[in-house]
Each structure stands twice: as C-alpha cells, then as structure tokens.
Scaffold this active site. Sequence first.
Site: not given
Ligand code: HAS
Length: 566
Positions: A241, A245, A392-394, A457-458
């Site tokens: 995990h 990050y 999700h991860f794409h 998946r997979r």
């Molecule tokens: Fe995830 C599974 C939970 C973020 C990548 N994640 C994965 C896997 C990958 C991955 C590769 O809790 C699969 C692994 C595998 O092969 O089994 N993930 C989270 C959570 C977050 C999160 C809580 N993941 C990421 C990021 C990744 C990534 C970043 C890659 C870079 N993930 C999980 C969980 C699994 C999981 C479980 C396991 C699922 C399972 O059962 O297998 C958090 O960090 C997300 C927080 C993000 C936010 C969004 C903030 C938004 C921002 C943009 C602002 C936009 C602006 C634009 C300013 C709250 C900062 C302005 C827009 C206008 C319209 C003006």
Amino acid sequence: MSSSESINGPINNASVAQKKTDQVKIHPRDALLALVHFLVAFLALLLGATAGLLQTLVRSGTFQLPANIGYYQILTLHGVLLALIFTTFFIFGFQIAGVSRTCGTLSDKQRGLGWAGFYLMLIGTIMAGAMILLNEATVLYTFYAPLKAHWVFYTGLALVVVGSWIGALGQVFRWIQWRKEHKGETTPLLSFMVVCNNMLWFVATLGVAIETVVFLIPWSLGIIDRVDVALTRTLFWYFGHALVYFWLLPAYMVWYTVVPRVIGGRMFSDGLARIAFVLFILYSIPVGVHHQLMEPGINGFWKFVQVVLTFFVIIPSFLTAFSLFATFELRGRELGGKGLLGWFKKLPWGDVRFFAPFIGMVSFIPGGIGGVINASYQMNAVIHNTIWVTGHFHLTIATTVILTFFGASYWLIPHLTGRRLTKQIHQLGIMQTWIWAIGMLIMSGTMHIIGLFGSPRRSNFSEYGGAEIAQTWIASEIAQAVGGSLLFIGILLFLIIIGKCFTAPIGFEEFPIAEVAPGAQKTPAWVENFKIWAVILAALILIAYTIPIIDILNNSPLGSVGYRMW
Ligand code: HAS
C-alpha cells in the site's frame, strides 16, 4: 512557451527571485543521469503497454496468443513492467532532476550513488523480465505464494530494491548538504518532498525485501520446503500500500510545486504541503491489511485498526485538493475571473503542462472515492477480487499519476536535453491527454460497473455466471478492449511526442517551480525534523503489525513458515 509567458499572456507579477530561479538549468551530468532513468522507464512503458493490449484483446475473446504464450504470463509482464519498473525508474529520474534543480548540482559522490543504483536496478530488471519472458515467473506483479517463480526473478526484484536504496541515498545526501550550507533556512520544498518519498520507500521496501530474501528466494532454491502464505502476503501488503503512495507523491510534487508556476500563480502554502507529505510518511505503511480484509488469519480487531488508519491517510489528499482549488481560484481571480466559477475559465487550457496533470487531478476525485469505498470494511466484501479493483487502480495509478508524469515529461525532457517545448508538442500532448481520458473512461468505467456485478479480476474467463450473464460480460470485455486499444494508441502517441522532445529546436525550457504566496505563514522548523516522524512511524507500525504477525506465526502449522522457529 515558458511560464513567464504563459498561455494567458506575459506574467508580470512574478518576483525578482522567482524570475531568477526560472532560469536555473540542471547540470548536464545530472541531466544525463535523470535521462537514462527515463529511457528505461519509457522502454518498460512500451513493452508493458503492448502486453496490456494483448491481454485485453484475449479477454474480449477476439484474439488468441501465439506460440504457447499464456494469458497470465503477459498479465505478469504487464503488471511488473508498468507497476514496478516504469514507475520506479520514472520516479527516480524525476527526483534526481528535482533535487538537482532545487538544491543544486550533485557532487561526484552523490551522482556516483545515483549511477550505482541505476545499474543495479537495470540488472535486476533484466533478470526479472527475462524470467517472465521464459515463463519461469508467471506469478503476477504481487508474486503471492504459493505461486512460485524462478529464484532469478525474486533476486532480480531484490536487486531493483537495493539499487533504489543506493540511488535514493545520493538524492538524500544532496538535501543534507544543502541544509548544512544554509543553516536555519527551510529547505527547498521539492527536495523535502523527495526526501519524504525516499523515506517512505525505504521503510516500505523493508517488507518486500524480507519477503523475498528470507522466504521466497530460499523457497525457490529448495533451501526451505514451504512458506507461510498469510505471512508472505502480509509482508507484501506492508510494502504494497505504501507503494501506491510512492507512485502518488511525485505526482503531488508536480501539483504542489510545478503546476502553480505553470498557471502563473503561486503556491498556496509551503507548510500545508509539507504537513501533507509528513502525514503520508506516517500513515501510508501501517494500513496494508486493508488489502487483506477478506483473508482469514488476521483478527477482525486488527483489520479494524488498519481501516481506521486508512481513513487517516485520506486526510493529506483532502489537504492537497483544498490547496489546489485555492491555488486555481486565486490565480483565476487574479486574471479577472468573476462570479462563482468565472476563475475556472481563466486557467490555461491550451498549456499541456497544466492540462495533462489537471485531468489527472479530476480523475482522482472518482479514483479517491473508489479508494474510500474499498477501505470500508463491509463494502470491501462487495468489490474484493472483482474487476472493480482493476478499475480503481487504472483510475489512480494509470490516470491520476501517469497523466501527471506524461505532463511533466513534456517540459522536463526538453529541459534536460537543452531543447524547447514547441507549440506542436503542446497540441499533440493535449490530444494525447484526451485520448487517454476517453480510453480510460470507457475501460475503467466498464470495469467499475461490471465489478459491482461480481465480474472477477485476474481471470481470462469472461463467461462466469451462466449464459445470460455471459453475454453482458462479453459485451463489457469488448468495451474494455476498445478502451484498452485507445490507451495503447495513447502510449504510442506519448512516445512519438517524447521523440519530438528529443529532436525539438535547441533552446532553454524551464523547470517551473512556484514561489509561495505572499502572506502564507512561515513553515515551522519542526516539520523538517525527520527524527520525530521516524519515531512516530515506528510506533504506528509496531501497533498495527506486531500482534497480527505474532498471531500468524503462532497459528501456523509447525514449520509452515519454512523455518522451524519454535
Ligand atoms: Fe487504492 C487497491 C484504498 C488510493 C492503487 N489501490 C488498490 C490497488 C492499487 C491501488 C494498485 O482499502 C490494487 C492492488 C492489488 O493488486 O490488489 N486506495 C485506497 C484508498 C486510497 C487509495 C483509501 N490506490 C490509491 C492510489 C493508488 C492506488 C493513489 C495509486 C496511485 N485501494 C484501497 C483498498 C484497496 C485498494 C482498500 C484494496 C481493495 C481490495 O479489496 O483488493 C486513498 O488514498 C484515496 C484518497 C483520495 C482522495 C481524492 C482527493 C482528490 C484530489 C484531487 C483534487 C482535484 C482537483 C482538481 C483539485 C480522497 C487530491 C480540480 C477539479 C475541478 C473540477 C476544478
């Protein structure tokens, strides 16, 4: 186009200091070191993307792989080359350039560490890649036991990790040198962020290093006859995990330090950005068990603890979203944007340095919401092991992060090669971003939807669940193949643009770094005290992992961890 003459016309509000730093150019020797990292990254991108295209075509049922090549073999190649190799080499190239740009040219010793790290990582990559191609390591990018690979594959990956530690040291030493030379001053933000990311990486990779060196390599060599599946998976996710990050933080580096300058604005707050990075160091590691919520062998209470910690790691992303919105709105209003959303129109939509990372940011809104859903214990039961997770991860790594990396490459490669970002590169880059966004909307959107209906998946079997549902599955696989093909075209176009970056007219392209907005509070010195963060991090890891690991060891049948411990 430089940021002092943005798409909105000349920017006259930059301070003298800002105008001076805009002219800083990375030393050619550091540029070469960064460039070799990018070259390996782009090669991995091409091969990994080709494997991705083949795999999506196989799933659509319209294509059969020739010469006995297996579906899971190319799935492994796709995952390892893109998730592990492309990212690590790209991030190191970017970080080397970032430290050199903000702290100054690396010393020979620091650069030597960078080269040593690069060669080790390269040798490791060749070893691991060769084993996958020989079908000796068809174990997917997570290499879960009991799937077993050739020892050369694990040793190759271990070398990539050790090489990255050595390379990271060179970057950290440059930051330490700057600190010594500027006693009492706050270190340059970008270099501070690089140190945070390296610290996160080092602590996280200890898990996968123990997994491979202590368990998987001896097991693969026949020195021990078995390994504990739960223990090795737990060690993997301790790393896994934080790995996400390690991918995300360089994108955040660009968002915090580069994008504000590109739009002609200023950074909202230096202190807020640093706090966000420190929170990532603290909370990104003791949360790996949220990938194992559906697994037996870990007590529900400890799963709950790690779910709570996962919700803490969302906070720095909220801080980032807030900070970026503020930066965009302030700049838009400075340019005369009126009303609730008038500022939005004033942003430089024709500038690829802004547009590509911006689309990445927008994708992170649904991507982040998906993450929060995944982390919510009960909802995880619905989506776990379904293709929703792939969706999700794409959206996260393959859109939020990669579009930011693409956007950064368009100015960084010309900066490093002494060339200019031309109008044509801007236009092609914007087209590339659209192709990527549409392809991903189709592919990842479909994955999310059918994941909710239980599509696994997979798996290359798309006919799960009887004849009726099989039709829906197959239709969705075709949609994914269409999206996936668009993404492949996107990669080819990206590489064509990179080729143009290498051959663009000679000149100077700046490495934009924003100054902090006037009136922002001074960053307190304790934020830079890594000793405090190391102690808190160690405490959190011990709290989150000690008892689950003791439980796993105690509940393992005698000898199943491979070594007779007691
Ligand atoms: Fe995830 C599974 C939970 C973020 C990548 N994640 C994965 C896997 C990958 C991955 C590769 O809790 C699969 C692994 C595998 O092969 O089994 N993930 C989270 C959570 C977050 C999160 C809580 N993941 C990421 C990021 C990744 C990534 C970043 C890659 C870079 N993930 C999980 C969980 C699994 C999981 C479980 C396991 C699922 C399972 O059962 O297998 C958090 O960090 C997300 C927080 C993000 C936010 C969004 C903030 C938004 C921002 C943009 C602002 C936009 C602006 C634009 C300013 C709250 C900062 C302005 C827009 C206008 C319209 C003006």
